[in-house]
Design a protein around this motif. Sequence first.
Motif, mmCIF file in Angstrom:
data_model
loop_
_atom_site.group_PDB
_atom_site.id
_atom_site.type_symbol
_atom_site.label_atom_id
_atom_site.label_comp_id
_atom_site.label_asym_id
_atom_site.label_seq_id
_atom_site.Cartn_x
_atom_site.Cartn_y
_atom_site.Cartn_z
ATOM 1 N N LYS A 97 22.940 3.073 57.364
ATOM 2 C CA LYS A 97 23.505 2.630 58.636
ATOM 3 C C LYS A 97 22.721 1.423 59.106
ATOM 4 O O LYS A 97 21.530 1.299 58.808
ATOM 5 N N PRO A 98 23.354 0.500 59.832
ATOM 6 C CA PRO A 98 22.624 -0.684 60.302
ATOM 7 C C PRO A 98 21.590 -0.321 61.352
ATOM 8 O O PRO A 98 21.828 0.534 62.215
ATOM 9 N N VAL A 99 20.442 -0.978 61.257
ATOM 10 C CA VAL A 99 19.335 -0.721 62.177
ATOM 11 C C VAL A 99 18.894 -2.037 62.812
ATOM 12 O O VAL A 99 18.684 -3.036 62.122
ATOM 13 N N GLU A 200 31.335 0.400 64.918
ATOM 14 C CA GLU A 200 32.789 0.500 64.768
ATOM 15 C C GLU A 200 33.275 0.011 63.410
ATOM 16 O O GLU A 200 34.459 0.140 63.088
ATOM 17 N N LYS A 201 32.393 -0.554 62.613
ATOM 18 C CA LYS A 201 32.796 -0.997 61.275
ATOM 19 C C LYS A 201 33.012 0.218 60.369
ATOM 20 O O LYS A 201 32.472 1.303 60.617
ATOM 21 N N PRO A 202 33.796 0.073 59.302
ATOM 22 C CA PRO A 202 34.005 1.192 58.370
ATOM 23 C C PRO A 202 32.688 1.600 57.705
ATOM 24 O O PRO A 202 32.027 0.777 57.061
ATOM 25 N N ALA A 203 32.308 2.855 57.873
ATOM 26 C CA ALA A 203 30.962 3.309 57.530
ATOM 27 C C ALA A 203 30.639 3.187 56.042
ATOM 28 O O ALA A 203 29.540 2.755 55.674
ATOM 29 N N VAL A 204 31.580 3.563 55.175
ATOM 30 C CA VAL A 204 31.290 3.530 53.735
ATOM 31 C C VAL A 204 31.138 2.082 53.267
ATOM 32 O O VAL A 204 30.224 1.758 52.498
ATOM 33 N N PHE A 232 31.718 -2.365 45.354
ATOM 34 C CA PHE A 232 33.074 -2.820 45.709
ATOM 35 C C PHE A 232 34.108 -1.777 45.316
ATOM 36 O O PHE A 232 35.015 -1.441 46.087
ATOM 37 N N GLY A 233 33.957 -1.240 44.105
ATOM 38 C CA GLY A 233 34.896 -0.233 43.620
ATOM 39 C C GLY A 233 34.865 1.033 44.461
ATOM 40 O O GLY A 233 35.916 1.641 44.712
ATOM 41 N N ILE A 234 33.682 1.446 44.908
ATOM 42 C CA ILE A 234 33.567 2.653 45.732
ATOM 43 C C ILE A 234 34.356 2.503 47.020
ATOM 44 O O ILE A 234 35.009 3.444 47.483
ATOM 45 N N THR A 235 34.328 1.305 47.620
ATOM 46 C CA THR A 235 35.053 1.109 48.873
ATOM 47 C C THR A 235 36.560 1.288 48.689
ATOM 48 O O THR A 235 37.261 1.657 49.637
ATOM 49 N N PHE A 236 37.066 1.051 47.482
ATOM 50 C CA PHE A 236 38.507 1.169 47.245
ATOM 51 C C PHE A 236 38.981 2.612 47.165
ATOM 52 O O PHE A 236 40.182 2.878 47.184
ATOM 53 N N GLU A 237 38.037 3.553 47.118
ATOM 54 C CA GLU A 237 38.394 4.964 47.075
ATOM 55 C C GLU A 237 38.439 5.588 48.476
ATOM 56 O O GLU A 237 38.661 6.783 48.604
ATOM 57 N N VAL A 255 41.991 1.698 62.728
ATOM 58 C CA VAL A 255 41.328 2.888 63.257
ATOM 59 C C VAL A 255 40.583 3.543 62.105
ATOM 60 O O VAL A 255 41.189 4.216 61.254
ATOM 61 N N TYR A 256 39.273 3.315 62.046
ATOM 62 C CA TYR A 256 38.474 3.819 60.926
ATOM 63 C C TYR A 256 37.937 5.215 61.212
ATOM 64 O O TYR A 256 37.630 5.562 62.348
#
Length: 259
Positions: A97-99, A200-204, A232-237, A255-256
């Motif tokens: 997560k961003p810190v 609010e960004k998509p977490a994965v 990159f590939g993981i995000t597509f799942e 709406v994520y």
Amino acid sequence: MEFETLELTVNGRVAVLSLNRPPMNPLNKKLFSELYEILEELENNDDIGAIIITGKGERAFAAGADISEMKELDAAGIARMNRISRKAFEKLENIGKPVIAAINGLALGGGCELALCCDFRICSENAKIALPEINLAIIPGGGGTQRLQRLIGQARAKELLYFGDMIKAQEAQAYGLVSKVVPLESLMDTALEWAAKLAEKPAVALKMMKTALHTGADTDLNNALTIETVCFGITFETEDRKEGMASFFEKRKPVYVGR
């Protein structure tokens, strides 16, 4: 969660961790242990999308390691303390997560090293930063010699490390050490604004972005590109990828759901 050296508050999807040893917030073994513990909890909490770290009071973010705890230690003792701090710092640096470090005053020695583990550093105008260990006849032991040169380049890093002098917030920004400098009274509002947007960004996708950046930085370009391709590939799942692309074509706000 109750902690002796840290204070946790939650603002929407943002967790605010305050180093709670005012006025100077020195870092000790107890704080490092509690920091690791609380980060473990936050990493597994899907309701938290971003984290802010700051110091209690207006004098210091963290004015270094607790010298009163360190001064009697021998090499074996400091090695044990270093294992605790390294575990906490690596958890902070690599949490998915961003810190944001909201630097509200002095960030010296270990305090600067803690801030270097964060994704972003926002400073108040009164902040001063230094790695002054050379003036105690030691060197940084919490990653300062390594993370600093990776962030601002070896020439600038040597200047700060060899002389051990404090620099003001504006100079730190010019070096690329901090992202933004704001008045003290605006510091937390600015940090919360940044953190809320990030939460609010998509977490994965955000986690994969961080993984690709951090892991790729420590390898050659060919392997780094392979790491990027895997991430990159993981995000597509993910459900969020489908939602992001659907919202693009439907011209609406996505709406994520974090999956």
